[in-house]
Design a protein around this motif. Sequence first.
Motif, PDB file in Angstrom:
ATOM      1  N   THR A  93      -5.911  -2.828  -4.964  1.00  0.00           N
ATOM      2  CA  THR A  93      -4.706  -3.159  -4.401  1.00  0.00           C
ATOM      3  C   THR A  93      -3.816  -1.981  -4.071  1.00  0.00           C
ATOM      4  N   PRO A  94      -3.350  -1.259  -4.980  1.00  0.00           N
ATOM      5  CA  PRO A  94      -2.570  -0.050  -4.529  1.00  0.00           C
ATOM      6  C   PRO A  94      -3.433   0.823  -3.689  1.00  0.00           C
ATOM      7  N   LEU A  95      -4.804   0.994  -3.657  1.00  0.00           N
ATOM      8  CA  LEU A  95      -5.511   1.640  -2.879  1.00  0.00           C
ATOM      9  C   LEU A  95      -5.668   1.366  -1.539  1.00  0.00           C
ATOM     10  N   ALA A  96      -5.697  -0.264  -1.374  1.00  0.00           N
ATOM     11  CA  ALA A  96      -5.674  -0.770  -0.093  1.00  0.00           C
ATOM     12  C   ALA A  96      -4.231  -0.586   0.832  1.00  0.00           C
ATOM     13  N   VAL A  97      -3.105  -0.557   0.096  1.00  0.00           N
ATOM     14  CA  VAL A  97      -2.036  -0.500   0.270  1.00  0.00           C
ATOM     15  C   VAL A  97      -1.582   0.848   0.913  1.00  0.00           C
ATOM     16  N   ARG A  98      -2.039   1.782  -0.021  1.00  0.00           N
ATOM     17  CA  ARG A  98      -1.830   3.175   0.503  1.00  0.00           C
ATOM     18  C   ARG A  98      -2.519   3.551   1.662  1.00  0.00           C
ATOM     19  N   ALA A 190      -0.767   4.974 -10.446  1.00  0.00           N
ATOM     20  CA  ALA A 190      -0.461   4.307  -9.081  1.00  0.00           C
ATOM     21  C   ALA A 190       0.844   3.796  -9.137  1.00  0.00           C
ATOM     22  N   ASP A 191       1.436   3.878  -7.933  1.00  0.00           N
ATOM     23  CA  ASP A 191       2.749   3.389  -7.642  1.00  0.00           C
ATOM     24  C   ASP A 191       2.926   3.581  -6.069  1.00  0.00           C
ATOM     25  N   VAL A 192       2.936   2.207  -5.696  1.00  0.00           N
ATOM     26  CA  VAL A 192       3.087   2.239  -4.064  1.00  0.00           C
ATOM     27  C   VAL A 192       4.223   1.274  -3.504  1.00  0.00           C
ATOM     28  N   ARG A 193       5.307   1.281  -4.650  1.00  0.00           N
ATOM     29  CA  ARG A 193       6.400   0.434  -4.420  1.00  0.00           C
ATOM     30  C   ARG A 193       7.092   0.919  -2.942  1.00  0.00           C
ATOM     31  N   ALA A 194       7.284   2.041  -2.934  1.00  0.00           N
ATOM     32  CA  ALA A 194       7.588   2.428  -1.460  1.00  0.00           C
ATOM     33  C   ALA A 194       7.038   2.416  -0.427  1.00  0.00           C
ATOM     34  N   ASP A 195       5.716   1.976  -0.348  1.00  0.00           N
ATOM     35  CA  ASP A 195       4.968   1.564   0.701  1.00  0.00           C
ATOM     36  C   ASP A 195       4.916   0.227   1.333  1.00  0.00           C
ATOM     37  N   LEU A 196       5.379  -0.715   0.186  1.00  0.00           N
ATOM     38  CA  LEU A 196       5.292  -2.324   0.667  1.00  0.00           C
ATOM     39  C   LEU A 196       6.078  -2.523   1.737  1.00  0.00           C
ATOM     40  N   SER A 197       7.206  -2.259   1.941  1.00  0.00           N
ATOM     41  CA  SER A 197       8.186  -2.308   3.138  1.00  0.00           C
ATOM     42  C   SER A 197       7.714  -1.833   4.374  1.00  0.00           C
TER      43      SER A 197
END
Length: 260
Positions: A93-98, A190-197
Amino acid sequence: MTTTSPLGRTVRGTGPGLLLAHGATGSIDANYGPLLDGLAAHHRVVGPDYPGSGRTPRATGPLDLDGLADALVATAVEEGLDTFAVAGYSLGTPLAVRAATRHPSRVTALVLTAAFAHPSARMRLLLDDWLRLLRADDGHEAVARWTTLIAAGAPYLDRMPADELTATIAATRDSIPPGAIDQVLLCTRADVRADLSRLAVPTLVISTTHDAMVTPHHHHEVAAGIPDAQLAELPTGHLPFVEAPAEWLTLIRDFLAATA
């Protein structure tokens, strides 16, 4: 991410593109095997195995989120997909977001199951224990017992006969891939918090409601951070492909059909 070869992959079906991203210590066959026929009936499915899993040799250096996300997208493009939805599970899931934020012209939709944007303090403790067991001399037996208890939903395990539980632990022990430590370490980073928005594609977050590994706290955090994301619930632990594969397939297929 330093690898010795391109990512091995499963390629099935015809239709709109669908890229699969599996979980840590899993593989495409292990995490999506029961769904592949159903997904391939409506999609051109590309499922790369991460370094050290399935068809892909272990990496020669540490995995990083950007490098692996780029490699997943490159695999889909190599297989002739110009645009595609991405279905990610757990570490996927973080890979998909990134992948969606780094390649916005290619990713058309996201389905995120057992999702996390970053590990909570509790999840970091769990990942530390997982790594400690993987590194131990008798790690595979201990890891198999531990992951069976943590990953499978309690209602599912409570109904399981003793002989089936023994066989499940043995199968888990024998399936731990060479890249397990590399992949669990990537979970810790993994840290994609900044990607979500920044996501601007239709997104479905599927919450595995009995999940003690990546808890619903994480699923709701991801859904709340993505503009207009939909949230669905699936009453399983962290293993929907074992506990409710038909229901999981239906959620994915219905959402992708609605967003086509």
